[in-house]
Design a protein around this motif. Structure first.
Motif, short mmCIF file in Angstrom:
data_model
loop_
_atom_site.label_atom_id
_atom_site.label_comp_id
_atom_site.label_asym_id
_atom_site.label_seq_id
_atom_site.Cartn_x
_atom_site.Cartn_y
_atom_site.Cartn_z
N ARG A 42 0.84 -1.20 0.00
CA ARG A 42 0.00 0.00 0.00
C ARG A 42 0.87 1.24 0.00
NH1 ARG A 42 -3.86 -2.01 5.00
NH2 ARG A 42 -4.79 -3.82 3.94
N LEU A 43 0.32 2.31 -0.51
CA LEU A 43 0.98 3.61 -0.51
C LEU A 43 0.63 4.36 0.76
CD1 LEU A 43 0.18 4.62 -4.20
CD2 LEU A 43 2.32 3.64 -3.36
N THR A 44 1.45 5.35 1.09
CA THR A 44 1.10 6.22 2.21
C THR A 44 0.08 7.26 1.76
OG1 THR A 44 2.87 7.79 1.71
CG2 THR A 44 3.42 5.93 3.15
N ALA A 45 -0.47 7.99 2.70
CA ALA A 45 -1.52 8.96 2.39
C ALA A 45 -1.03 10.02 1.41
CB ALA A 45 -2.04 9.61 3.67
N ARG A 46 0.15 10.58 1.66
CA ARG A 46 0.67 11.64 0.78
C ARG A 46 1.08 11.08 -0.57
NH1 ARG A 46 1.70 13.25 5.94
NH2 ARG A 46 1.04 15.39 6.43
N GLU A 47 1.54 9.84 -0.63
CA GLU A 47 1.84 9.22 -1.92
C GLU A 47 0.57 9.03 -2.73
OE1 GLU A 47 5.82 6.63 -0.64
OE2 GLU A 47 3.81 5.71 -0.62
N ARG A 48 -0.50 8.67 -2.08
CA ARG A 48 -1.77 8.52 -2.79
C ARG A 48 -2.26 9.86 -3.34
NH1 ARG A 48 -4.22 4.63 2.00
NH2 ARG A 48 -3.34 2.67 1.22
N VAL A 49 -2.16 10.90 -2.53
CA VAL A 49 -2.58 12.22 -3.00
C VAL A 49 -1.72 12.66 -4.17
CG1 VAL A 49 -2.77 14.65 -2.36
CG2 VAL A 49 -3.51 12.88 -0.76
N GLU A 50 -0.42 12.42 -4.10
CA GLU A 50 0.50 12.83 -5.16
C GLU A 50 0.16 12.15 -6.48
OE1 GLU A 50 5.33 12.77 -6.10
OE2 GLU A 50 4.53 12.06 -4.18
N ARG A 51 -0.24 10.87 -6.43
CA ARG A 51 -0.59 10.15 -7.65
C ARG A 51 -2.00 10.46 -8.14
NH1 ARG A 51 3.32 7.39 -5.21
NH2 ARG A 51 4.61 5.88 -6.34
N LEU A 52 -2.84 10.97 -7.25
CA LEU A 52 -4.22 11.26 -7.63
C LEU A 52 -4.34 12.58 -8.38
CD1 LEU A 52 -7.27 10.60 -7.49
CD2 LEU A 52 -7.30 11.73 -5.25
N VAL A 53 -3.62 13.60 -7.94
CA VAL A 53 -3.76 14.93 -8.55
C VAL A 53 -3.08 14.95 -9.91
CG1 VAL A 53 -3.91 16.05 -6.31
CG2 VAL A 53 -1.68 15.78 -7.39
N ASP A 54 -3.44 15.93 -10.72
CA ASP A 54 -2.85 16.08 -12.04
C ASP A 54 -1.36 16.39 -11.95
OD1 ASP A 54 -5.38 15.69 -12.97
OD2 ASP A 54 -5.77 17.80 -13.42
#
Length: 362
Positions: A42-54
């Protein structure tokens, strides 16, 4: 002789200290907790946000100092165990709320609840959709008496889910790890719900079920992604991992209206009067779909002869129209499929229709 007073730090030194502390806060539970999260795939929370945004867009994180030095006796709660960002997803601005599973398994502290409620208020005031990246073990039990009771505490989250839905503000949730106890209500109340393989969505885990009622049940049977996709029907999408789940979230975000517009929960279309030639089909016999050339010729001949006899007074009864007249031109026997003789007649080899006529007088 008096001891000299310590030198007052300069503004540059204070700014450097603040930036260093922010860097520590962004690590969440620390390097070892991040490694454990990666070990689960699993990714960390900030890694998930980084991959989600443009890519290439600027993301603004809010409330990184929430809970600072408030829970040191419990080991601390950097950023209150919650990452809140304003970011652009598929060209549309969103409020992104992600549980940090490296901080006490993403448990909710009192400051966590306040931070989430403030993020919801920001989204509502600016008419922004919300994306929840859920990875939480529920309420932090040693402090649960400070989380539930007030009108502006934990239960307010679910009230806001309902109010936002009525206002047409879209909410999407992705369960990307644990989703236990009271935290399970939030994603289920959203418009779209995704879940990754290996995640769990239930009010009580297998250990609590066994201790409470003595039943032995596995993690997957109790609230796994496959169960919710195939049995309960709770989730909309079952994704294999974090990466594919984030791609699905981006695709769903691309379907939303542009910034500043709110999608209505339903829409009405004004009734339009049909064209004159479609108001009535009475008297408009349709030629059957006959592939056989012989039957097509019989059909056209029958229609012509029927129209000439229509007003003949010698006929004792009204002529049959359409397919009835077509069948009258065939021999007075039953007709089967092509090449299959029934009596003295049969369809040619090229015909693919199956017809049966009534005998005269029947």
């Amino acid at each position: 002789m008096a001891a000299p007073e310590p030198a007052t730090p300069s503004l540059a030194e204070l700014a450097a200290e603040i930036r260093a502390e922010e860097s520590r806060l962004r690590l969440g539970g620390g390097e070892r907790a991040i490694e454990r999260q990666h070990g689960k795939g699993r990714l960390t929370a900030r890694e998930r946000v980084e991959r989600l945004v443009d890519p290439g867009t600027r993301t603004l994180e809010l409330g990184i100092w929430a809970g600072w030095r408030m829970y040191d006796e419990y080991g601390g709660a950097p950023a209150a165990g919650l990452v809140v960002c304003l970011g652009t997803v598929s060209g549309r601005r969103h409020v992104i709320i992600a549980n940090d599973a490296t901080v006490k398994a993403g448990a909710f502290f009192p400051a966590t609840t306040k931070k989430l409620l403030r993020a919801q208020r920001i989204a509502f005031a600016n008419r922004l959709p919300i994306t929840y990246l859920v990875d939480s073990s529920g309420v932090f039990l040693p402090l649960q008496e400070d989380i539930f009771p007030d009108e502006d505490d934990f239960g307010r989250i679910f009230r806001n889910n309902a109010v936002f839905s009525a206002a047409g503000l879209e909410q999407t949730a992705a369960v990307m790890g644990n989703c236990v106890a009271g935290g399970g209500y939030l994603p289920v109340l959203c418009d779209k719900l995704l879940m990754t393989e290996g995640s769990g969505l239930y009010l009580a885990g297998p250990a609590l079920v066994k201790s409470a009622i003595g039943q032995v049940v596995s993690h997957e049977e109790l609230g796994g992604a496959a169960m919710h996709a195939q049995v309960s029907g709770t989730i909309d999408y079952h994704e294999p991992d974090d990466e594919s789940c984030l791609v699905r979230l981006r695709n769903l975000a691309a379907l939303r209206p542009p910034d500043g517009e709110v999608a209505a929960p339903f829409h009405r279309v004004a009734a339009v009067e049909p064209p004159p030639h479609r108001r009535s089909l009475r008297g408009r016999g349709r030629q059957p779909r006959v592939r056989c050339p012989r039957l097509a010729r019989v059909w056209s001949t029958t229609r012509a002869s029927t129209s000439t006899r229509r007003n003949t007074a010698a006929r004792s009864s009204a002529p049959r129209r359409g397919s009835a007249a077509f069948l009258s031109a065939l021999s007075p026997i039953s007709i089967g499929r092509c090449g299959r003789r029934t009596g003295r007649s049969s369809f040619p080899e090229c015909c693919t229709s199956t017809v049966r006529r009534r005998r005269p007088g029947s």
